[in-house]
Design a protein around this motif. Structure first.
Motif, PDB file in Angstrom:
ATOM      1  N   PHE A 269       0.776  -1.052  -0.092  1.00  0.00           N
ATOM      2  CA  PHE A 269       0.102   0.175  -0.133  1.00  0.00           C
ATOM      3  C   PHE A 269       1.033   1.206   0.039  1.00  0.00           C
ATOM      4  N   GLU A 270       0.569   2.090  -0.766  1.00  0.00           N
ATOM      5  CA  GLU A 270       1.524   3.525  -0.580  1.00  0.00           C
ATOM      6  C   GLU A 270       0.869   4.322   0.377  1.00  0.00           C
ATOM      7  N   ARG A 271       1.938   4.612   1.069  1.00  0.00           N
ATOM      8  CA  ARG A 271       2.123   5.153   2.501  1.00  0.00           C
ATOM      9  C   ARG A 271       2.472   6.532   2.345  1.00  0.00           C
ATOM     10  N   LYS A 272       3.514   6.848   1.396  1.00  0.00           N
ATOM     11  CA  LYS A 272       4.300   8.375   1.561  1.00  0.00           C
ATOM     12  C   LYS A 272       4.517   8.459   0.011  1.00  0.00           C
ATOM     13  N   SER A 273       4.180   9.629  -0.497  1.00  0.00           N
ATOM     14  CA  SER A 273       4.773  10.097  -1.835  1.00  0.00           C
ATOM     15  C   SER A 273       5.429  11.488  -1.633  1.00  0.00           C
ATOM     16  N   ASN A 297       2.336  13.691  -0.065  1.00  0.00           N
ATOM     17  CA  ASN A 297       1.055  12.935   0.419  1.00  0.00           C
ATOM     18  C   ASN A 297       1.519  11.785   1.353  1.00  0.00           C
ATOM     19  N   GLU A 298       0.704  11.641   2.510  1.00  0.00           N
ATOM     20  CA  GLU A 298       0.818  10.735   3.582  1.00  0.00           C
ATOM     21  C   GLU A 298      -0.557   9.954   3.589  1.00  0.00           C
ATOM     22  N   THR A 299      -0.395   8.713   3.798  1.00  0.00           N
ATOM     23  CA  THR A 299      -1.540   7.916   4.133  1.00  0.00           C
ATOM     24  C   THR A 299      -1.585   6.814   5.284  1.00  0.00           C
TER      25      THR A 299
END
Length: 346
Positions: A269-273, A297-299
């Motif tokens: 899962f993407e957590r930070k970009s 972005n952070e999730t």
């Protein structure tokens, strides 16, 4: 219908970084996971810078808009309770000042509060069901999966094991770095089309999903896998024929690029970009020459309990409210948005 679908596919590849595994990291799963998120919290910051020569911008209203939006920033914090229920809270930060906003949406209504207005704007929504939610997510996967699996990797992509802080906690996973330059786009597109044309199963999956969507939305037409494949072949031929001219375009220059760093957790899962888009050569007569966009972005709390934040109100404006009715809800002395909107009054 075939041409519309091809355009949708082309739009998709502009935002996907690649799908083949690198060093055991399943990038395909990373992309597909985005359609399988049922709940999450996230925060995003975007900033942009515009390049233009004021003397060359002949439209005075356009010049005012460019001056207003240049060096601006957008911050958004999102609480996604489920696929139909979410809330946003953030700010548009301009050189003239900050414009706060809040939004809440569920199956019954969308409520938007801008710049601390005395009344929010309320838009009624169609009722949905949990069954519809599952159908939408399943359909997203059906369309996304065959596309993603046939995307080539960019020429410039790397993966390393990495741990980073996300919302105060440490996330162990993988750091993906990718760069896509505009001059590489034609070859990237042709490689994707070749991959897809060789994959009969993927073509059938896409066609079945699109026909399902068309039927569910009241359409009475459908297409066959042969029709879709013929459309892809025709489009590939057009791209190939136009390739020499495409390569001459200033837009397809190495000066135009997209670069991104993405932190994935162990479940992909993407957590930070952190991403940068640079368009340095816009070819039109508006006077706007270039755009630089930076997004971070952070999730977190992915598929965990999340509660969207409602907006309380006793009265509201409808989506058909007039400009004057909306202006009346803003503070004439303190509202940045009021000053901006009234400055465009002739």
């Amino acid at each position: 219908m075939v041409k519309k679908l091809i355009l949708a596919l082309l739009t998709s590849i502009l935002f996907l970084t690649g799908c083949q595994s690198i060093k055991g990291v399943n990038l395909n799963q990373m992309v597909l996971n985005s359609s399988r998120i049922k709940s999450a919290e996230s925060k995003m910051t975007a900033s942009w810078h515009l390049t233009y020569n004021k003397a060359q911008v002949k439209d005075k209203d356009l010049l005012k808009v460019l001056d207003l939006l240049n060096h601006a920033q957008l911050t958004v914090q999102t609480k996604m309770q489920n696929i139909n229920t979410l809330s946003l809270e953030g700010n548009v930060i301009l050189q003239k000042g900050k414009i706060p906003f809040r939004l809440y949406a569920d199956q019954k209504e969308m409520v938007l509060l801008i710049d601390n207005a005395t009344k929010p704007i309320r838009i009624p929504m169609d009722n949905g069901t949990s069954q519809n939610e599952k159908w939408v997510q399943d359909l997203q996967t059906k369309i996304c999966e065959p596309i993603v699996k046939n995307l080539p990797n960019p020429k410039h992509i790397s993966v390393q094991t990495k741990s980073e802080k996300v919302q105060g906690g440490t996330v162990a996973g993988y750091k993906v770095h990718a760069e896509i330059y505009a001059n590489e786009a034609p070859e990237f597109l042709l490689a994707f089309l070749n991959n897809l044309l060789k994959n009969e199963k993927a073509i059938t999956q896409i066609v079945n999903a699109v026909n399902e969507l068309n039927k569910a939305t009241g359409g009475d037409s459908s297409m066959t896998a042969a029709e879709f494949k013929a459309g892809l072949q025709e489009f590939k031929m057009q791209v190939t024929q136009n390739l020499p001219e495409l390569k001459k375009s200033k837009l397809l220059s190495a000066k135009n690029y997209f670069k991104t760093d993405i932190l994935l957790d162990r479940n992909f899962f993407e957590r930070k970009s952190s991403s940068d888009l640079n368009i340095a050569s816009i070819e039109d007569d508006s006077g706007l020459k270039g755009i630089r966009l930076h997004v971070e972005n952070e999730t977190w709390n992915i598929n965990k309990p999340v509660t969207a934040k409602k907006i309380k109100y006793s009265s509201y404006l409808t989506e058909n409210a007039t400009r004057e009715e909306f202006l009346a809800t803003l503070d004439k002395k303190r509202s940045v948005l009021y000053k901006i909107l009234t400055s465009f009054t002739n």
